[in-house]
Design an enzyme around this catalytic site. Structure first.
Site, mmCIF file in Angstrom:
data_model
loop_
_atom_site.group_PDB
_atom_site.id
_atom_site.type_symbol
_atom_site.label_atom_id
_atom_site.label_comp_id
_atom_site.label_asym_id
_atom_site.label_seq_id
_atom_site.Cartn_x
_atom_site.Cartn_y
_atom_site.Cartn_z
ATOM 1 C CB CYS A 85 5.992 11.631 6.072
ATOM 2 S SG CYS A 85 6.627 11.655 4.373
ATOM 3 C CG HIS B 231 7.815 11.590 0.629
ATOM 4 N ND1 HIS B 231 6.460 11.472 0.875
ATOM 5 C CD2 HIS B 231 7.929 12.260 -0.556
ATOM 6 C CE1 HIS B 231 5.780 12.043 -0.116
ATOM 7 N NE2 HIS B 231 6.649 12.541 -0.985
ATOM 8 C CG HIS C 126 5.265 7.725 1.986
ATOM 9 N ND1 HIS C 126 6.021 8.592 2.749
ATOM 10 C CD2 HIS C 126 5.551 6.484 2.437
ATOM 11 C CE1 HIS C 126 6.724 7.896 3.624
ATOM 12 N NE2 HIS C 126 6.451 6.608 3.458
ATOM 13 C CB CYS D 187 3.566 13.006 2.656
ATOM 14 S SG CYS D 187 3.297 11.227 2.476
ATOM 15 C CD GLN E 145 -5.111 1.653 -1.533
ATOM 16 O OE1 GLN E 145 -6.243 1.726 -1.068
ATOM 17 N NE2 GLN E 145 -4.787 2.193 -2.709
ATOM 18 C CG HIS F 156 0.853 4.030 -0.217
ATOM 19 N ND1 HIS F 156 1.223 4.987 -1.130
ATOM 20 C CD2 HIS F 156 -0.488 3.866 -0.388
ATOM 21 C CE1 HIS F 156 0.172 5.395 -1.812
ATOM 22 N NE2 HIS F 156 -0.885 4.726 -1.382
ATOM 23 C CG ASN G 239 -2.820 1.048 -7.472
ATOM 24 O OD1 ASN G 239 -2.771 -0.083 -7.919
ATOM 25 N ND2 ASN G 239 -3.922 1.581 -6.999
#
Length: 343
Positions: free
Chosen positions: A73, A125, A176, A70, A180, A178, A165
């Protein structure tokens, strides 16, 4: 909160948002990376009065890597990632495969000037936003506010959009936790439509809140969460601050503190609805940088394409082709079901 600005090996900016002032962020990125791509090409569709970005370099972006590869991470002695540090609280960095960028090719007539950033909510994660603490959500809000304010000052940027999303069903390519941030070089179509409605009726947002009634899912002193009267999605919730503000930076400390507990409650209700991680899109609607800031009203739209256990809402021909939505779930029933989830 401590804010530290640094750069990755290819020159992209990275920011740490730490909950401890004692944090030290002096680890450098030791990778050998290619030069970041140029900005996309903007093309105008005169039939719909909309801009489209052509970003062919995004075909090569990372797609569903295994957990031990990933890129979000923390870095380890054996593997270097997008985050050089061995641990972090919240991190924001320029996307390696951006739709919009300040790196402009002179050969492109209408470059997609702007910026795309990734927001990592935690260094863990195998977790999710719904499992964050209210204190961590507050740190994320500080990152959103910081980036909205800074990106709004960039040349050519007209709107800043923070979003998350979640779930492969939505199209997520990294598991992971997250989100945007897109700094657009134009005002997006949905925002233009919403602001036009606000110009026609300056009280349209307040009326939407006042009429929520039995569609309210939760509320506190500073925020209210409700299912829209004309919800397009099977399960959709809007979170409004009770005070009209144009964007996240305009929220007071008390409003920022109060957001996390209510938002986490709504997210956990979504996950508990079908006893599964709910795929969703979480979208902040903020005022444009220059236009109609006096009529805009900051709010968060949260919606899922999961309509029942094992069943997804795929956009039908009427919806994809004509933009005419048909919802299989009555909004009042969606709100009742969400309120009834045991947490």
């Amino acid at each position: 909160m401590k804010r530290t600005v640094t750069h990755l090996a290819d020159g992209r900016e990275l920011l740490y948002f730490d909950e401890s002032d004692a944090s030290t962020r002096d680890v450098t990125d030791r990778r050998r990376l290619p030069t970041p791509p140029d900005a996309s090409e903007l093309r105008y569709d005169p039939l719909l009065d909309e801009w489209v970005a052509i970003a062919t370099h995004r075909q090569g972006r990372t797609f569903l890597p295994p957990a031990d590869q990933c890129p979000l991470c923390p870095s380890t002695a054996d593997r270097l990632s997008e985050i050089p540090a061995s641990s972090y609280d919240v991190v924001v960095f320029e996307n390696r495969f951006p739709s919009f960028s300040h790196r402009v090719s002179p050969e492109v007539e209408h470059p997609g000037v702007g910026r795309c950033e990734v927001v990592c909510f935690t260094d863990e994660h195998g977790t999710a936003f719904a499992q964050l603490t209210p204190a961590r959500v507050r740190t994320v809000m500080e990152a959103w506010a910081d980036r909205t304010a800074e990106l709004s000052t960039l040349p050519g940027v007209e709107q800043v959009y923070c979003f998350e999303n979640r779930g492969e069903q939505i199209g997520v390519t990294l598991h992971h936790p997250h989100g945007q941030i897109y700094a657009f070089p134009f005002v997006t179509p949905k925002t233009r439509t919403m602001l036009a409605a606000a110009r026609r009726n300056p009280r349209v947002f307040e009326e939407e809140i006042a009429n929520a009634g039995d569609r309210v899912v939760g509320e506190n002193e500073h925020w209210i969460a409700f299912v829209p009267f004309a919800s397009r999605w099977p399960y959709e919730v809007r979170l409004f601050p009770r005070r009209r503000v144009p964007d996240i930076p305009a929220l007071s400390d008390a409003e920022r503190d109060a957001f996390g507990p209510l938002y986490l409650d709504v997210l956990r209700r979504l996950d508990g609805l079908f006893d599964q991680p709910m795929p969703y899109i979480s979208a902040w609607h903020q005022a444009p940088v220059r236009l109609d800031r006096d009529v805009a009203y900051l709010h968060l739209q949260l919606f899922s394409i999961q309509r029942a256990p094992g069943k997804l809402k795929y956009l039908a021909g009427t919806e994809s082709g004509m933009g005419a939505f048909i919802n299989d779930v009555r909004p009042e029933e969606a709100a009742r079901l969400l309120r009834g989830v045991s947490l």
